[in-house]
Design an enzyme around this catalytic site. Structure first.
Site, short mmCIF file in Angstrom:
data_model
loop_
_atom_site.label_atom_id
_atom_site.label_comp_id
_atom_site.label_asym_id
_atom_site.label_seq_id
_atom_site.Cartn_x
_atom_site.Cartn_y
_atom_site.Cartn_z
N SER A 188 -16.30 24.73 -8.09
CA SER A 188 -15.72 25.84 -7.33
C SER A 188 -15.04 25.31 -6.08
CB SER A 188 -16.83 26.83 -6.94
OG SER A 188 -16.33 27.74 -5.98
N GLU A 235 -12.97 16.83 6.20
CA GLU A 235 -12.29 18.05 5.69
C GLU A 235 -12.66 19.28 6.50
OE1 GLU A 235 -14.16 15.94 3.93
OE2 GLU A 235 -13.62 15.91 1.81
#
Ligand code: SF4
Ligand code: SF4
Ligand code: SF4
Length: 397
Positions: A188, A235
């Site tokens: 996901s 990130e």
């Protein structure tokens, strides 16, 4: 990025320290073979290139010779410096904390936990339960998009591939990156609840508190040592700042409470701060394996059928097996019936408890024989309630 985060990215979270007895108890718990053995009775070492930072070895070491990197002093310094220190405790923390202070097993000490966090000096107390709801919705809708694509419905051509794996366990995500990069498109794209709330705290939260995001220090209390690695990843600066500045474990929070001389059992039932502190409660079951799956399935079921999923139908995804599977038949609403010509869709799901048990599933995917739609993977057997950051003994104080 702080120097401690740079160190974590380079060397990992977990190290064997002191006089290792070479007993091999840690080796038996490690899901990745990351512990280097030079012979029984000799000092062992951890290879950061194979380690997923889960702390299963730390919990297993009977001599307390394994430790995780601590961010506790950084948190204390931020509080002492008068920063706006915002904290988010994970679902699995509140029960383990109660047990650490001698309460009956299964006691939910949520209110006392909120009071303890305020006494320790945290400025704002939010709750990861809020963003657990966001994860449920994101993963649920993403799954539907992937299923609709497989059914050939127009408008879903750019949806991802099936099966979809959950992505909220950083031990599992690291395992996939290190050992099976070929299945990364199956994960996901949703961030974990911790990282979703971290980004919200530095943006929407800071704005509503009337504080410059640069002056907000965001702390997550987690049952998990791998969350320290996750928060350090480059990130996660989507807010323009590091979304979560520090992670401390349930174990470390219990130690902070004891060190501060707070009588946990006598604390009043405190309140969480509104706005980013309230959730539907669906995220409470995230702490056990099958919880993320169940919550996301409920969302998908409600969207596709327009009805609530009965409790009985979901029982199949609960339990304790290392690899469990179930098929949920979802009746289609009128629009989807017209588009597909079908009355219902069967969604086949699997729950993997203990990351090493995902191997047969990945073999099926690589062989093209996997018929699951949605797979939950939790690195720690039983889920986060047994995470590497939880108190190690039933009552440690
Ligand atoms: S369990 Fe502890 S003492 Fe035993 S080998 Fe591992 S680190 Fe050393
Ligand atoms: S932290 Fe997890 S992966 Fe790393 S050595 Fe310990 S058990 Fe193995
Ligand atoms: S199962 Fe939970 S505690 Fe264990 S590594 Fe995953 S997120 Fe962390």
């Amino acid at each position: 990025m702080s120097s401690i985060c740079e160190d974590i990215l380079a060397n990992g979270v977990i190290t064997i320290t002191g006089e290792c007895k070479g007993c091999d108890a840690c080796v038996k718990q490690c899901p990745t073979g990351a512990i280097t053995v030079n012979g029984l009775g000799t000092k062992h070492a951890i290879d950061p290139e194979k380690c997923v930072n889960c702390g299963r070895c730390l919990v297993a070491c009977p001599f307390g010779r394994i430790q995780d990197v601590s961010m506790v002093e950084d948190v204390k310094a931020a509080i002492a410096a008068g920063k706006t220190v915002v904290v988010q405790p994970a679902p699995a923390v509140r029960v383990a904390l109660a047990e650490a202070f001698g309460a009956e097993v299964g006691t939910n000490a949520e209110g006392k936990m909120f009071s303890a966090l305020r006494e320790l000096g945290f400025t704002v107390v939010y709750d990861t339960l809020f963003s657990a709801d966001l994860t449920i919705m994101e993963e649920g809708y993403e799954l539907l998009g992937r299923i609709f694509k497989s059914l050939g419905l127009p408008g879903y051509e750019n949806a991802g591939v099936l099966p979809q794996f959950t992505s909220c366990c950083p031990g599992w995500v690291r395992y996939a990156e290190l050992f099976h990069p070929e299945i990364l498109p199956n994960l996901s794209t949703a961030k974990s609840p911790m990282m979703m709330l971290g980004a919200l705290i530095k943006t929407y939260g800071a704005k509503n508190l009337g504080v410059n995001p640069a002056d907000v220090y965001s702390v997550a209390i987690m049952p998990c040592t791998a969350k320290k690695f996750e928060a350090s990843r480059p990130e996660f600066i989507s807010s323009g700042y590091q979304d979560v500045d520090a992670v401390i474990t349930t174990r470390e929070l219990a130690e902070m409470i004891a060190e501060a001389g707070i009588d946990f059992a006598s604390l009043p039932e405190g309140e969480v701060d509104k706005l980013l502190g309230t959730g539907s409660g669906a995220g409470v079951i995230f702490g056990a394996t099958g919880g993320v799956m169940e919550a996301a399935l409920r969302t998908a079921y409600a969207v596709v059928s327009g009805e609530e999923l009965a409790v009985l139908e979901i029982d199949a995804v609960r339990g304790e097996g290392a690899l469990r599977e179930a098929t949920i038949t979802i009746p289609l609403n009128a629009d989807l019936k017209a588009a597909t010509g079908a009355e219902s869709v069967d969604v086949k799901v699997a729950i993997v408890s203990g990351v090493e048990n995902v191997e047969p599933v990945i073999e099926q995917i690589n062989a093209g024989t996997c018929d699951y739609h949605f797979i939950e993977v939790m690195n720690c057997p039983g889920g986060c309630i047994n995470g590497g950051g939880q108190p190690i003994e039933h009552s440690i104080f």
